[in-house]
Motif scaffolding. Sequence first.
Motif, mmCIF file in Angstrom:
data_model
loop_
_atom_site.group_PDB
_atom_site.id
_atom_site.type_symbol
_atom_site.label_atom_id
_atom_site.label_comp_id
_atom_site.label_asym_id
_atom_site.label_seq_id
_atom_site.Cartn_x
_atom_site.Cartn_y
_atom_site.Cartn_z
ATOM 1 N N ILE A 314 7.354 -26.482 22.120
ATOM 2 C CA ILE A 314 8.234 -25.442 21.604
ATOM 3 C C ILE A 314 7.501 -24.624 20.550
ATOM 4 O O ILE A 314 6.597 -25.115 19.872
ATOM 5 N N GLY A 353 14.198 -35.867 21.678
ATOM 6 C CA GLY A 353 14.728 -34.777 20.886
ATOM 7 C C GLY A 353 15.920 -35.176 20.054
ATOM 8 O O GLY A 353 15.955 -36.239 19.435
ATOM 9 N N GLY A 357 14.481 -27.916 15.269
ATOM 10 C CA GLY A 357 13.051 -27.730 15.087
ATOM 11 C C GLY A 357 12.769 -27.127 13.727
ATOM 12 O O GLY A 357 13.670 -26.897 12.911
ATOM 13 N N GLN A 364 15.125 -29.093 19.376
ATOM 14 C CA GLN A 364 14.205 -29.836 20.230
ATOM 15 C C GLN A 364 14.772 -30.021 21.642
ATOM 16 O O GLN A 364 15.987 -30.199 21.813
ATOM 17 N N THR A 366 16.120 -31.988 24.463
ATOM 18 C CA THR A 366 16.870 -33.226 24.211
ATOM 19 C C THR A 366 17.376 -33.838 25.512
ATOM 20 O O THR A 366 17.862 -33.139 26.397
#
Length: 476
Positions: A314, A353, A357, A364, A366
């Motif tokens: 990410i 996750g 973030g 995140q 997940t």
Amino acid sequence: MTDYNADLALFVDGSWRIGEGRDAHAVVNPATGGTIAELPLASPADLDEALAAAERGFAVWRATDVETRGGILRKAASLMRERADTIAQTMTLEQGKPLAEARGEVLSSAAMFDWYAEEAKRNYGRVLVRPAGQRSIVVKQPVGPVAAFSPWNFPVYLMAKKLAPALAAGCSVICKPPEETPGCTTAVMHCLADAGLPAGVAQLVFGVPDTVSRHLIGSRTIRKISFTGSVPVGRHLMHLAADGIKRMTMELGGHAPVLVFDDCDLEKTLDMVVPQKFRNAGQVCVSPTRFYVQSGIYDAFLDGFAKRTANVKIGNGLDAATKMGPLANVRRPSAIGALVDDARSKGARILAGGERGDGGFFFQPTLLADVPDSADIMSNEPFGPVAVTARFDIFDEAIEKANRLPYGLAAFAFTENGRRANLLGDAIESGMVGINTFAISGHDAPFGGVKDSGFGSEGGPEGLDSYMVVKAIHQA
């Protein structure tokens, strides 16, 4: 675009309108949370002028021959391809998705214009059988000026899915794209204007959504509404449209189930589902979300899903290494975090996750396991990077789980059993079903839902028909 702020404007009756004392909306970069521009918002006078222009534009455009209309659409598509890199960079800056995804969206939108430029030539009526000397024919004609409301998750493509068939049909259009992503949608309107679209045929306005929708839908000029967005907003617009008995196409929310049977090609399935789940950070109306996995492969599926999820990088969508960007606005991380916390409190396990973030509007990727039906996320679409999983044992149980909710936009299934595949296509209550594929959105195919997910279709001949009225002409 050389100057982002200078390029943000309204487009009414063939002219661009900038700030000039109008109210403004702050455009935010979701990767940083910082303001990048001030967007001018339409005044009531702007909206009235847009309506008047659309009425004049409709009279001109409906009388324009189909070859000329198609030529302008094809020219606009060509300009979109030439400007694809710049439009994609603007989209990523505003919306957050990785640059490669943004560029693909622009190119797919250009192809949509090309497809409808040709499909307009196949807008056939029919001749009815009558006695000698009599004629009865059925023709299709453009419905009239259209109000088109499109969302921020696919800002260019979802505007193109409304603009292209409406213009191909001979309608004029007032587009109200999202205020979160004005630059990339403005760029599309520049392509149409530069392609030679007559003044008044297409307008672009921004504003407070409820104010704009009430103003446009309340006008007798507007004869058709096309909306893509949430179920609550769709219901609201339907109420507004009822007084004027206006035609509507509603592409509303979903909560797509994915049925994974134990005879599927597991590794191939996992390689497909994980990138699809986290595409556009899960902000996709047909995003695979509720994964129901047959007990025989449930644990192996979770293990493979978790390992692949951990490898999803990410970051800022302008970074070539990024596989998933931020969520589109400041509200989304908190909303998704609340759904994850609720699921965990009701017994779900977090396998990957589950947290926000760093910086910007990130969450995140997940994966939740053993999620009970009582968890809010099993009934409320997360519209974010969260996959929820539960097990099933037999076919009928899987179908019951898939059809449990009042939504029916998209559904997916993975099996190598041909007879089961046929039964799945029949039994799942959804406007679109993908079996061993996520490729359910094609220019030549209808895209739309059933139940609370809306009605009407975009894409395919059905998408063109939605902007037409049928007239029977009888002659003795």
